[in-house]
Every structure is written in structure tokens, then in C-alpha cells.
Design a protein around this motif. Structure first.
Motif, mmCIF file in Angstrom:
data_model
loop_
_atom_site.group_PDB
_atom_site.id
_atom_site.type_symbol
_atom_site.label_atom_id
_atom_site.label_comp_id
_atom_site.label_asym_id
_atom_site.label_seq_id
_atom_site.Cartn_x
_atom_site.Cartn_y
_atom_site.Cartn_z
ATOM 1 N N ARG A 213 2.983 3.958 -8.570
ATOM 2 C CA ARG A 213 2.299 2.656 -7.841
ATOM 3 C C ARG A 213 3.594 1.886 -7.600
ATOM 4 N NH1 ARG A 213 -2.296 1.621 -5.889
ATOM 5 N NH2 ARG A 213 -1.486 -0.933 -6.042
ATOM 6 N N ALA A 214 4.617 2.460 -6.701
ATOM 7 C CA ALA A 214 5.577 1.898 -6.503
ATOM 8 C C ALA A 214 5.522 0.292 -6.046
ATOM 9 C CB ALA A 214 6.870 2.368 -5.764
ATOM 10 N N LEU A 215 6.723 -0.430 -5.294
ATOM 11 C CA LEU A 215 6.392 -1.792 -4.966
ATOM 12 C C LEU A 215 6.314 -1.445 -3.267
ATOM 13 C CD1 LEU A 215 6.388 -4.504 -4.179
ATOM 14 C CD2 LEU A 215 8.638 -4.317 -3.966
ATOM 15 N N ASP A 216 6.787 -0.421 -3.074
ATOM 16 C CA ASP A 216 5.590 0.303 -1.496
ATOM 17 C C ASP A 216 4.377 0.077 -1.405
ATOM 18 O OD1 ASP A 216 8.986 -0.139 -0.765
ATOM 19 O OD2 ASP A 216 9.194 1.978 -0.588
ATOM 20 N N THR A 217 4.109 1.379 -2.115
ATOM 21 C CA THR A 217 2.484 1.703 -1.960
ATOM 22 C C THR A 217 1.623 0.064 -2.179
ATOM 23 O OG1 THR A 217 2.717 3.300 -3.200
ATOM 24 C CG2 THR A 217 0.360 2.977 -3.099
ATOM 25 N N ASP A 218 2.429 -0.756 -3.285
ATOM 26 C CA ASP A 218 1.553 -1.722 -2.493
ATOM 27 C C ASP A 218 1.004 -2.546 -1.718
ATOM 28 O OD1 ASP A 218 0.305 -0.894 -5.614
ATOM 29 O OD2 ASP A 218 0.089 -3.433 -5.747
ATOM 30 N N PHE A 219 2.898 -2.468 -0.919
ATOM 31 C CA PHE A 219 2.931 -3.340 0.285
ATOM 32 C C PHE A 219 1.995 -2.593 1.486
ATOM 33 C CE2 PHE A 219 5.843 -4.539 3.691
ATOM 34 C CZ PHE A 219 5.669 -6.150 3.288
ATOM 35 N N LEU A 220 2.025 -1.553 1.136
ATOM 36 C CA LEU A 220 1.528 -0.690 2.201
ATOM 37 C C LEU A 220 0.142 -1.187 2.248
ATOM 38 C CD1 LEU A 220 3.380 2.518 2.808
ATOM 39 C CD2 LEU A 220 3.599 0.643 4.491
ATOM 40 N N GLU A 221 -0.495 -0.654 1.239
ATOM 41 C CA GLU A 221 -2.236 -1.405 0.686
ATOM 42 C C GLU A 221 -2.341 -2.186 1.756
ATOM 43 O OE1 GLU A 221 -3.838 -0.461 -3.098
ATOM 44 O OE2 GLU A 221 -2.887 2.320 -3.022
ATOM 45 N N PHE A 222 -1.499 -4.059 1.221
ATOM 46 C CA PHE A 222 -1.504 -5.245 1.373
ATOM 47 C C PHE A 222 -1.826 -5.054 2.928
ATOM 48 C CE2 PHE A 222 1.073 -8.831 2.552
ATOM 49 C CZ PHE A 222 0.356 -9.685 2.305
ATOM 50 N N LEU A 223 -0.599 -4.440 3.388
ATOM 51 C CA LEU A 223 -0.184 -4.855 4.627
ATOM 52 C C LEU A 223 -2.041 -3.923 5.529
ATOM 53 C CD1 LEU A 223 3.248 -3.652 6.103
ATOM 54 C CD2 LEU A 223 1.973 -6.381 5.982
ATOM 55 N N ASP A 224 -2.161 -2.558 4.894
ATOM 56 C CA ASP A 224 -3.543 -2.126 5.916
ATOM 57 C C ASP A 224 -5.346 -3.441 5.803
ATOM 58 O OD1 ASP A 224 -5.182 0.185 6.121
ATOM 59 O OD2 ASP A 224 -5.855 0.146 4.535
ATOM 60 N N GLU A 225 -5.196 -4.185 4.164
ATOM 61 C CA GLU A 225 -5.945 -4.612 4.299
ATOM 62 C C GLU A 225 -5.543 -5.798 5.136
ATOM 63 O OE1 GLU A 225 -8.942 -6.484 2.622
ATOM 64 O OE2 GLU A 225 -8.304 -4.003 2.417
ATOM 65 N N ALA A 226 -4.174 -6.457 5.313
ATOM 66 C CA ALA A 226 -4.454 -7.680 5.820
ATOM 67 C C ALA A 226 -4.508 -7.399 7.983
ATOM 68 C CB ALA A 226 -2.437 -8.073 6.754
#
Length: 375
Positions: A213-226
Motif C-alpha cells: 500500500r504505497a503512498l500512490d495507492t492511498d492517494f488514488l483512493e483519496f482522489l476516488d473518494e474526493a
């Protein structure tokens, strides 16, 4: 490239550690005064401490900034903010851990623990150190840090009077020799592992960092939620027929997010954008955020809101004057100045006129998104 000799070994480290502890204890009342600042702490105690651990603090190897063994950040103000950890340690041109320093007059509070772990997380590093020399804490950063969980990932915590008693442990944990030999990797491998999961899952008390679960993975999930939250917010505050026409909703969501993300990336790389997004949010909070009645008025659904004054139509904006979105749109428009002025501007398509600026974006969502993105 083998490290330059620093004259460091465990015996030398132990001798220097005893000297530093004795000096710190004798000067404690002086060092706890607010006039004794971080820069002095680094010069008097932290730099000698890490030097004795074998680190090339002065870059005697003559390496470029991006490859030097220890990057020491001076506390400069950039766009009104203090940025970056005080120390970034490397071996073999590979980032290993960060260390955040605080002056002894301050407690190593939850805010500082979050700050240190956030630096490590954003650098994709598994270890963060937080210290004012009076205390030292080492964190395993196994998931995205949260400000309300200061003890999550806390692996070691010592008081300076303990240092002589645990000199071997300090050497094994933080010396250049041991870290270059893989000590951090060995410690991380030995930690219990509980994957962080999806969405806004949180790190457990102490877990092995899950590099899947790299930062990129969390960031993409964050954007999807946004995207989902922004679409819902736009649907709540605007005419439904207008949004559903010609895929306007998806187009508006994408353009709004693209613009805000682009600006945050520029800010993080110290590219001048005229004004920080977070500064715009803070000014809005100061001017309007405390006015609950005013805030509720421009957060009401479209059918409950009063008609805006005529000057809104003249500017092409429907957002109320006191809204955060209107302030952000003014910032967007300033970045598309034509002809160019002394104000920073971007001449690509991103900030050209777009129908999304005429929509209403709720202040709660926008302020929250900008805050989350700052982290």
C-alpha cells in the motif's frame, strides 16, 4: 561508494554520548527557555550525536545535495510555511529515515508526532525519529498517519538520562554502520504485520509497514473518494438539469480537481502561484468562517437559497461573495491573466475559462479537501 572515515565506532560514540548527556543535564534550565531555539539544539547536541553515530553531517564526501548522506534543512519560511523534516538520512544514495527536531522548551506533542510521521509517509519511509534531545521517540510508519493517533506506531521512547544505559541500543538502531547493514529492514521484518486495508483504514498500535500500500495507492483512493464527494456536493448545490446535460457533472468534477491538484503540486515544489490555497482557506475562515448564519445561508440547497445580487451575473459567478469557492475562482482567474502581468500566470488550457467556475461548490467540502490535500 564506501563512507568516508568519521572516526566513529561504538567506543567513541559512547564517550561522546556521555559528554552530551552530562552537558544537557547541567544546562537543562537554560535549554528549557524559549530563547533556546532548534538551530542551537542541532549545533550543540543533535549534530554531535549523529556525527558520533558515524553520519557524515558536514558532507565531507562532497556529494550533491540530492545524494549527500545527511540532508539538513534550515527552517526557512517558504510561502508562509515551514517545510520539510530537519534531517533526512541516506546510505548508498537511498533514503532511510527522517528526524524532526524540536527545541527542549516544547513538549513532543501529538502534533509533532503526526508531523514527523507525515514527513516519513510522504517520503515512503518506514521510520521517523522525533527528538528535542531531552526525549527521543522512534516511530514505525506502517500506514497513513492521523493527527488524533499520536502513539500509533511508537516503537521506542527514551529520556536523555537513559541514553548512557541504552547506548548499545541507540547504536544498533541509528548508527550509520548498522543502518547501512540493513538494521531497519531487519527490525521492520520482525514487527507483527496487519495490513492497513482500504479507504481510511488506520495503522494499528505497531505494525510492519505494508509496502504493498504505497503512498500512490492511498492517494488514488483519496482522489476516488474526493470525486464522489465533489459530485454529490455539486448535485446538491446546483441545477440538476444543467449538470446532467452533456456529461457536465463529470467534466466539472475533473476540471475542479485538476486545478486544485496542479496548484498543490506547484506549491509543494516551491513554484510561485501567487498565493497558497491554504492561505486562501485561512483568510476565508477568518473573515467568514465564524459567521454561522452566513455560512449556512450559502450552504443551503439551491431551492432554499436567496437570489444573488446583480453584480454576480456581471462577473459570471453565481457563488456568493462570502463563499470560499468564489475566492478560489478569483485565484484561478488570476493565474490565466491575458496579457501577462507581474502576477504569476500559466498559459496552458487548465485555467482558461470553463463553465465549472459558474457552479456552486460547498464551503464545507472545499475547505476539507484543501486541508486533506495539504497533508
Amino acid at each position: 561508494m564506501p563512507p568516508m572515515s568519521t572516526g566513529a565506532g561504538f567506543e567513541n560514540f559512547e564517550k561522546e554520548l556521555n559528554r552530551l548527556v552530562e552537558s544537557f543535564g547541567q544546562r537543562l534550565s537554560e535549554l528549557k527557555k524559549s530563547s533556546y531555539v532548534e538551530a542551537q539544539l542541532r549545533d550543540d547536541f543533535l549534530n554531535p550525536f549523529f556525527r558520533a553515530l558515524g553520519w557524515d553531517m558536514e558532507n565531507r564526501a562532497g556529494l550533491i545535495q540530492q545524494k549527500r548522506e545527511v540532508e539538513i534543512e534550515s527552517r526557512t519560511q517558504i510561502g508562509g510555511r515551514q517545510k520539510r523534516a530537519d534531517y533526512l538520512f541516506r546510505t548508498d544514495a537511498r533514503d532511510r529515515f527522517v528526524c524532526e527536531a524540536k527545541k527542549p522548551a516544547e513538549e513532543l506533542s501529538a502534533r509533532y508526532a503526526f508531523q514527523a510521521k507525515r514527513y516519513a509517509w510522504n517520503k515512503d519511509l518506514p521510520v521517523a525519529v522525533l527528538t528535542d534531545f531531552e526525549e527521543m521517540k522512534i516511530y514505525s510508519v506502517g500506514g497513513k498517519p492521523h493527527a488524533d493517533e499520536p502513539h500509533a506506531g511508537e516503537w521506542k521512547s527514551w529520556h536523555f538520562r537513559q541514553y548512557p544505559l541504552i547506548a548499545h541500543e541507540l547504536w544498533d538502531s541509528l548508527s550509520r554502520e548498522k543502518i547501512a547493514g540493513g538494521s531497519i529492514d531487519a527490525v521492520i521484518e520482525a514487527l507483527p504485520k496487519k495490513p492497513a486495508g482500504k479507504g481510511k483504514a488506520r495503522q494499528q498500535w505497531l505494525i510492519k509497514p505494508d509496502r504493498s500500500r504505497a503512498l500512490d495507492t492511498d492517494f488514488l483512493e483519496f482522489l476516488d473518494e474526493a470525486r464522489k464527494e465533489l459530485a454529490s456536493d455539486l448535485y446538491k448545490h446546483n441545477d440538476h438539469a444543467e449538470l446532467l446535460e452533456d456529461n457536465n457533472l463529470n467534466e466539472a468534477v475533473q476540471r475542479i480537481l485538476d486545478r486544485i491538484l496542479f496548484l498543490r503540486i506547484c506549491e509543494d515544489r516551491d513554484i510561485d502561484t501567487g498565493e497558497l490555497l491554504q492561505s486562501i482557506v485561512e483568510k476565508w475562515r477568518k473573515n467568514f468562517g465564524r459567521d454561522e448564519e452566513g455560512r449556512r445561508a450559502h450552504q443551503r440547497p439551491l431551492e432554499m437559497r436567496e437570489e444573488p445580487p446583480a453584480d454576480y451575473g456581471a462577473s459570471g459567478l453565481r457563488a456568493p461573495k462570502e463563499s470560499l469557492w468564489r475566492a478560489v475562482v478569483r485565484h484561478f482567474r488570476a493565474l490565466d491573466r491575458r496579457p501577462p502581468t507581474h502576477v504569476p500566470f500559466f498559459n496552458g488550457n487548465l485555467f482558461k475559462p470553463h463553465f465549472s467556475v459558474k457552479l456552486i461548490v460547498g464551503d464545507d467540502w472545499l475547505a476539507g479537501f484543501c486541508g486533506d490535500l495539504s497533508d
